[in-house]
Design a protein around this motif. Sequence first.
Motif, short mmCIF file in Angstrom:
data_model
loop_
_atom_site.label_atom_id
_atom_site.label_comp_id
_atom_site.label_asym_id
_atom_site.label_seq_id
_atom_site.Cartn_x
_atom_site.Cartn_y
_atom_site.Cartn_z
N LEU A 230 0.82 -1.20 0.00
CA LEU A 230 0.00 0.00 0.00
C LEU A 230 0.86 1.26 0.00
O LEU A 230 0.61 2.21 -0.75
CB LEU A 230 -0.92 0.00 1.23
N VAL A 231 1.89 1.26 0.84
CA VAL A 231 2.78 2.42 0.91
C VAL A 231 3.52 2.60 -0.41
O VAL A 231 3.68 3.73 -0.91
CB VAL A 231 3.76 2.26 2.09
N GLN A 232 3.96 1.51 -1.01
CA GLN A 232 4.66 1.61 -2.28
C GLN A 232 3.77 2.19 -3.37
O GLN A 232 4.20 3.01 -4.19
CB GLN A 232 5.18 0.23 -2.71
N ARG A 233 2.52 1.79 -3.37
CA ARG A 233 1.58 2.31 -4.37
C ARG A 233 1.40 3.82 -4.20
O ARG A 233 1.39 4.57 -5.19
CB ARG A 233 0.24 1.60 -4.24
N LEU A 234 1.23 4.28 -2.99
CA LEU A 234 1.08 5.71 -2.74
C LEU A 234 2.35 6.48 -3.09
O LEU A 234 2.30 7.58 -3.66
CB LEU A 234 0.71 5.94 -1.28
#
Length: 402
Positions: A230-234
């Motif tokens: 999730l953090v990587q996507r953001l």
Amino acid sequence: MRRRLALAGLALLSAPLPLRAQTGGAQNGVAQNAGAQNVAEWRVGAVFPTSGHAALLGDEACRGLELAIEAHNATDGARQVRLLRAEANDPASAMAESRRLIQRERASVLFGSVVATMGLAALQAAEALDTPFVELAAPADTLAAGGGRRFVRAAPAAAAYGRMAAEALIHGLPGPLSLPVEALRVGILHETSPSPEALGAALETALREAGLLIAERVSHAPRTGEWAALVQRLRAASVNVLIHAASEGDAAAMLRALAEAGWRPRVVMGAGPAWGLLDLARAVEPALEGVYALDMPPIESAPGWAQGAAAFAQAYQRRWGSPPRSGLSFASFVGARTVLAQGPDRAALGALDLPEGTLANGWGWRLDERGQNSRARPVLLQWQAGRPVTVFPATAAAAVPV
């Protein structure tokens, strides 16, 4: 005696001004909803989670309700209120307990709920049994969607959080952040449960209408294990404003994931009552320092705006031996105190017209056709030196953004 005097002072300070001079009118409103109960006792039910991930929020909201009842009883000897608690932790038990409180315990009004699914179940039971249900916290749209004639929400709806986010990003933060509005790339992250989903949808709608760029809107399951992805996507979307609607556990997990990734957007903002909890600060400090939150007004708000904050904090400290854990208990107190002063009849509450700034935490009171208090709105707070402090709007601010 000291505690009783403190509650009496708090009651006078927090009661809507028109009601202080209309004790008889409030009594009549109460009596109309008391049925065949003993004239000296008015029974009210509390339907909040007592275990699980929302238990802390449920307990904090119920503390505000309890203080509202004690304040009412300290100043109204003719009509004492008795609190009846429910052991409810899922929709099925919330419905069963609501029926029990109304049918067996003779509760004439129910208060809840923090958790929208539980609130909806309690509301359905209350509507079927022609009993008022007052929501003190949960913002989910599903609660007001039916427009039930016995529903009242004293707290802000999801749309109010969206509007406050847009106002804050356009008018409150560009200067302190040294970023023009057109440079903002907003990422909206939310749990897949009713209130966070409603907040996520309201945020997207309000921000798009305000002309802000939504770079990503991502949902996640409660207590997810996919934080790294999730953090990587953001991060890949170049998000510089991250708004997260979640429970306390997932709020803490998201902050830890940002730290582990070695990346943090220019603005990290929570949405909902979990983000103003002192317990969250204890769990993740110093990661929470500087984080913003869209939440109900905290104790640290402008004294001229939230005029009852100091008195409420003192009464809370005396009652539980610690400061309020968030503005949730304060908001719960304000909503319950207004209903108790006027009586839970929807028509009587619908006739009440109080401008913003009248109630103890800076709110006003005006119900729309769905029973929503349109003059309850969240504020933008920021965690500064381990405390949640209002920083926007300016009329409510006790500090400036740092």
